[in-house]
Design an enzyme around this catalytic site. Structure first.
Site, mmCIF file in Angstrom:
data_model
loop_
_atom_site.group_PDB
_atom_site.id
_atom_site.type_symbol
_atom_site.label_atom_id
_atom_site.label_comp_id
_atom_site.label_asym_id
_atom_site.label_seq_id
_atom_site.Cartn_x
_atom_site.Cartn_y
_atom_site.Cartn_z
ATOM 1 N N CYS A 140 -6.010 1.236 -8.783
ATOM 2 C CA CYS A 140 -5.180 1.258 -7.578
ATOM 3 C C CYS A 140 -6.044 0.842 -6.382
ATOM 4 O O CYS A 140 -7.056 1.480 -6.109
ATOM 5 C CB CYS A 140 -4.597 2.644 -7.346
ATOM 6 S SG CYS A 140 -3.805 2.763 -5.729
ATOM 7 N N ASN B 5 -4.009 3.596 -14.944
ATOM 8 C CA ASN B 5 -4.219 2.907 -13.668
ATOM 9 C C ASN B 5 -5.560 3.379 -13.106
ATOM 10 O O ASN B 5 -5.644 4.414 -12.450
ATOM 11 C CB ASN B 5 -3.066 3.201 -12.703
ATOM 12 C CG ASN B 5 -3.209 2.415 -11.403
ATOM 13 O OD1 ASN B 5 -4.220 1.720 -11.192
ATOM 14 N ND2 ASN B 5 -2.225 2.515 -10.533
ATOM 15 N N ALA C 193 0.876 -1.180 0.000
ATOM 16 C CA ALA C 193 0.000 0.000 0.000
ATOM 17 C C ALA C 193 0.904 1.217 0.000
ATOM 18 O O ALA C 193 1.264 1.752 1.046
ATOM 19 C CB ALA C 193 -0.903 0.003 1.229
ATOM 20 N N MET C 194 1.336 1.594 -1.210
ATOM 21 C CA MET C 194 2.268 2.717 -1.330
ATOM 22 C C MET C 194 1.511 4.046 -1.312
ATOM 23 O O MET C 194 2.023 5.047 -0.806
ATOM 24 C CB MET C 194 3.056 2.628 -2.651
ATOM 25 C CG MET C 194 3.691 1.283 -2.960
ATOM 26 S SD MET C 194 4.779 0.698 -1.663
ATOM 27 C CE MET C 194 6.074 1.903 -1.766
ATOM 28 N N GLY D 87 6.206 -8.390 -12.384
ATOM 29 C CA GLY D 87 6.441 -7.381 -11.350
ATOM 30 C C GLY D 87 7.026 -7.999 -10.103
ATOM 31 O O GLY D 87 8.241 -7.947 -9.869
ATOM 32 N N LYS E 174 -5.551 -0.647 -17.358
ATOM 33 C CA LYS E 174 -5.183 -1.712 -16.411
ATOM 34 C C LYS E 174 -6.389 -2.016 -15.537
ATOM 35 O O LYS E 174 -6.847 -1.180 -14.762
ATOM 36 C CB LYS E 174 -3.973 -1.308 -15.572
ATOM 37 C CG LYS E 174 -3.482 -2.490 -14.723
ATOM 38 C CD LYS E 174 -2.041 -2.344 -14.323
ATOM 39 C CE LYS E 174 -1.542 -3.537 -13.541
ATOM 40 N NZ LYS E 174 -0.146 -3.361 -13.127
ATOM 41 N N GLY F 117 1.363 -12.605 -10.959
ATOM 42 C CA GLY F 117 1.980 -13.827 -10.450
ATOM 43 C C GLY F 117 2.834 -14.601 -11.425
ATOM 44 O O GLY F 117 3.108 -15.780 -11.205
HETATM 45 C C1 DHB Z 1 -0.539 0.886 -5.337
HETATM 46 C C2 DHB Z 1 -0.976 1.068 -6.634
HETATM 47 C C3 DHB Z 1 -1.386 -0.037 -7.359
HETATM 48 O O1 DHB Z 1 -1.866 0.070 -8.635
HETATM 49 C C4 DHB Z 1 -1.325 -1.305 -6.804
HETATM 50 O O2 DHB Z 1 -1.700 -2.364 -7.534
HETATM 51 C C5 DHB Z 1 -0.899 -1.480 -5.513
HETATM 52 C C6 DHB Z 1 -0.491 -0.373 -4.773
HETATM 53 C C7 DHB Z 1 -0.128 2.048 -4.524
HETATM 54 O O3 DHB Z 1 0.583 2.940 -5.007
HETATM 55 O O4 DHB Z 1 -0.526 2.079 -3.335
#
Ligand code: DHB
Length: 304
Positions: free
Chosen positions: A129, A126, A71-72, A264, A164, A243
């Protein structure tokens, strides 16, 4: 004869069918281009928005069984700085795909436009997220918002636009079909699956944002099922993601209907040599079965 593993991403030719997925090696041109040196056919940047963004408080990553939870919170320097890195990659002839996000269709269009002017050969939206509600939920789970977003981007950008897709929706095919009708040139399936971990000592969620996105082998069967279902109803290309850590995983995605695959979490666990290993594994699989072109494998799991 040596089998040809080249493929296409809509109008873009890729030397190999393996692509570095978004968010793995960040945004620096020097780092991203290493994936190509190791055999990736293209690289996707960390998702970038209009303005710089700090992201969520930590902890940001925790291991999960056969995967990673993260969780960025979409930390990124904003499109202005990112454009310089994209330009460097383009100057070096690296096939760079800009992952973009926004808080409205207009945001997406502005960021995508700047990214393609800087030299991104394609953009990946994206809309999925899992840790920023406005994006994954309010935009990505709403068919009408997805359609509006794709139309807004397509009106501004003349490069291929990939969407995506999120697995965290009731019907991934419905969102994909709306994207295609709105002009999307392809889809990437899938983004991470919403998940969490709780620390039994503190009795609290481990991640700063509480909920994160699950990636890695844990989600491969989900991703593969999504690609298989999408292939039945879409005419635009599907990029498989979720995966993939071996050539066998990659071949499964091709047989399900993907024309290329993103890697990834596999890079985080195995290092960049994974690109070469997967490419060579696909080539020897093709050689053993007398396939000459990668496209001959695509969708074969659907024959009767
Ligand atoms: C985040 C963004 C994403 O698209 C994902 O799959 C997981 C984490 C992020 O930035 O928190």
């Amino acid at each position: 004869m040596k089998p040809d593993i080249a493929t296409t991403l809509n109008r873009i030719r890729l030397r190999t069918p393996t692509i570095l997925s978004a968010g793995i090696l960040g945004i620096s041109a020097a780092t991203l281009r290493r994936a190509v040196d190791f055999g990736a056919g293209a690289v996707v940047t960390k998702s970038v928005g209009l303005k710089p963004r700090a992201g969520h408080p930590g902890p940001n990553i925790v291991e999960a069984p056969s995967g990673l939870l993260n969780a960025m919170g979409l930390p990124n320097p904003g499109i202005r700085q990112m454009s310089r890195e994209i330009q460097r990659l383009a100057d070096d002839k690296v096939t760079v795909i800009a992952s973009v996000y926004g808080f409205s269709p207009r945001d997406y269009a502005l960021v995508a436009c700047e990214a393609s002017s800087a030299g991104a050969l394609a953009v990946e939206l994206n809309i999925s997220c899992p840790t920023v509600g406005k994006i994954g939920r309010e935009i990505g789970q709403d068919v009408e918002m997805v359609a509006k977003t794709v139309r807004a981007v397509k009106a501004k950008v003349d490069r291929p636009v990939f969407v995506k897709l999120s697995p965290n929706v009731t019907d991934i095919v419905e969102i994909a079909e709306a994207s295609a009708r709105s002009g999307a040139d392809g889809v990437t399936a899938i983004n991470t699956v919403r998940g969490m971990a709780i620390d039994v000592e503190t009795m609290m969620p481990v991640l700063g944002a509480k909920v994160g996105g699950l990636s890695g082998p844990a989600i491969k069967p989900i991703a593969l099922r999504c690609v298989y279902e999408l292939y039945k109803s879409l005419k635009i290309p599907i990029v498989g993601c979720g995966g993939i850590v071996s050539w066998k995983d990659a071949v499964e995605f091709l047989l399900a209907g993907a024309t290329s695959v993103q890697i990834g979490t596999g890079v985080m666990h195995r290092g960049l040599t994974i690109f070469k290993e997967v490419n060579e594994g696909i080539a020897s699989y093709m050689r053993n079965r007398r396939f000459q072109r990668l496209q001959q494998l695509v969708g074969l799991a659907h024959r009767r």
